[in-house]
Design a protein around this motif. Sequence first.
Motif, short mmCIF file in Angstrom:
data_model
loop_
_atom_site.label_atom_id
_atom_site.label_comp_id
_atom_site.label_asym_id
_atom_site.label_seq_id
_atom_site.Cartn_x
_atom_site.Cartn_y
_atom_site.Cartn_z
N THR A 1 0.85 -1.20 0.00
CA THR A 1 0.00 0.00 0.00
C THR A 1 0.88 1.24 0.00
O THR A 1 2.01 1.21 0.50
CB THR A 1 -0.92 0.05 1.24
N PHE A 2 0.35 2.31 -0.52
CA PHE A 2 1.11 3.56 -0.58
C PHE A 2 1.51 4.03 0.81
O PHE A 2 2.66 4.35 1.08
CB PHE A 2 0.29 4.63 -1.30
N GLU A 3 0.54 4.03 1.74
CA GLU A 3 0.84 4.50 3.09
C GLU A 3 1.75 3.53 3.83
O GLU A 3 2.54 3.92 4.67
CB GLU A 3 -0.45 4.75 3.87
N TRP B 1 4.16 1.90 2.46
CA TRP B 1 5.51 2.24 1.99
C TRP B 1 6.03 3.50 2.68
O TRP B 1 7.15 3.54 3.19
CB TRP B 1 5.52 2.43 0.47
N HIS C 1 6.70 11.58 -4.07
CA HIS C 1 6.51 10.22 -3.59
C HIS C 1 5.31 9.57 -4.28
O HIS C 1 5.37 8.42 -4.72
CB HIS C 1 6.29 10.21 -2.07
N ALA C 2 4.21 10.33 -4.39
CA ALA C 2 3.02 9.80 -5.05
C ALA C 2 3.30 9.53 -6.53
O ALA C 2 2.84 8.53 -7.10
CB ALA C 2 1.85 10.77 -4.91
N TRP D 1 5.33 6.37 -6.85
CA TRP D 1 4.46 5.22 -6.59
C TRP D 1 3.62 4.88 -7.82
O TRP D 1 3.53 3.73 -8.23
CB TRP D 1 3.56 5.54 -5.40
N LYS D 2 2.99 5.90 -8.40
CA LYS D 2 2.13 5.66 -9.57
C LYS D 2 2.93 5.08 -10.73
O LYS D 2 2.49 4.13 -11.38
CB LYS D 2 1.45 6.97 -9.99
N ARG E 1 3.92 1.39 -9.97
CA ARG E 1 2.78 0.49 -9.96
C ARG E 1 2.22 0.30 -11.36
O ARG E 1 1.74 -0.77 -11.73
CB ARG E 1 1.68 0.99 -9.01
N SER F 1 -5.04 3.17 3.45
CA SER F 1 -4.34 3.50 2.21
C SER F 1 -5.25 4.27 1.27
O SER F 1 -6.47 4.27 1.42
CB SER F 1 -3.86 2.22 1.52
N ASP G 1 -5.21 5.69 -3.14
CA ASP G 1 -4.51 5.71 -4.41
C ASP G 1 -4.26 7.15 -4.82
O ASP G 1 -5.21 7.93 -4.94
CB ASP G 1 -5.37 5.00 -5.46
#
Length: 510
Positions: A30-32, A34, A56-57, A60-61, A64, A115, A117
């Motif tokens: 999950t993003f959070e 991480w 960071h986001a 992540w995107k 993924r 979490s 998205d």
Amino acid sequence: MLAAAAAAEGEAVVYEHLERYLERNGEEATFEGWIAQLHPENVRVDDRLLLPASRHATLWKEQRRRAAAARGKESRAEFIACTGLKGRGRLWPCGPRALAEEPGTAMAPDTAEASYDPDEPGPSEAPQPRAVAPPEPREVVVTVLPGEARQRLLGFGGSMTEASAAVIMGSPRREQVLDDLFLPPAAGGAGVSVVRVPIGASDFALEPPGAYSYRDSEAAPFDASRDEALLVPCLQAAKRRCPHLTLIGSPWSAPGWMKSSGSLVGGSLRPAMLPQYCRYLLQAVLFWQSHGLPLHAVTLQNEPFHGWAKYPCMTLDEGQQARLAALLSRLLRANGLATRVLGHDHNYSLVKRAEALLAAASPGDIDGTAWHAYQGRPADALHGAVASLPVYVTEQTAHTHRPREAEEKGTAAGSVAWAVRNVLVGPALLGAVCGLQWNLALDETCGPVLRGGPTNCRGLVEVPSGGGPHERSPEWYGVAHASAAVAAATEAAGCWRVASSRDCEAEKVT
């Protein structure tokens, strides 16, 4: 040029950390989760890192999407399904499962760490529920080995804060509320048998008069009369219903004059104050014992790595905790007290800090560790050096920012299941001796609470300020379910967890 090079190097480190995290966690990433591992010093995820435009986001995107494309799942809907991420929303540590209204469908469960998205719309564009097919029923066979005893269980429960005591004792139906919390499940109660008690003010204290300690200045005498007004009679009434009630004391802060901040809020313990603070904690233990409420254990500090709240708090690093434990354990024994000393009292995700504390402390100075379930999983922490000493799960709250109407449509089931995995049964499979929720009782406003404290925590029961009947929360049912086994045991024999075929699957369960 140097700044650009440094920034590029820093981004490379973050990206490498993300790759390792995804490799370790796979579908459960999950993003959070991480971010929590990337910045373990934070008690909660920094909201700035959650902005869709944050680097960071973006990383992540990108990562993924690459993973989704590699698996041939390029559509956005399939990407969301394979990651298990939800729409953006406020954090809810208890992670309830939403159940769809239509029969035959169910909402995908929230992850243990809340979490969202970064691709999803913000609060103004509420995401739609994702219906998934219910799992196929399967037969589960558990082999119980009654001849192989593991740990002795103290029981389950929550915290009696000043706020909890105030709403209980202020209710014209206090007897019914106390019965519902402390009578055994066979008699209709939740079977609460372990209670955590703040030493001085926590964030859930009355406002006014506000935060307090047992000694307001160096010249002042020790004075716990404020707790004699509400907490003492409330706990004495609880003990009449549960004679084997176990109490654990936890300070949120040393008196302000002992700290670097000069206040109950923030700061750290001044090194020169260590002996005085030990005597202060000893006096607190003696105070509770004098009222027929002996403390089974005292934690060194509630959430010792969280010192920036706007309510009583204090940082206490591993070295300070080790020195405090050495002095306090000897002082307690010198006064003929069997009260145990517990270290850490913070999240599963901060296991490295707990291990550092145990490495720094001398043998016998620390009798066990205490844990909160706001970040991380039991299996992340309850092993190795930590598991060599008794483990206490001392705090986890559910939150009420989601509408009550949604809860009545079935989200309560996920909240109970999450608590069973992360606070009650899951930790017990890994050696925990107790599992506690946060406030035992609050009113319909999620209070009383100090200014600056959280305003969306719920208690095991909600006691309306208008004097009406109280309501049980989903967590009440989780505690009652877990307590049934403990309540059935005799006090002399105690309740022991025995080995089973699920022991080897504890990490999967949690």
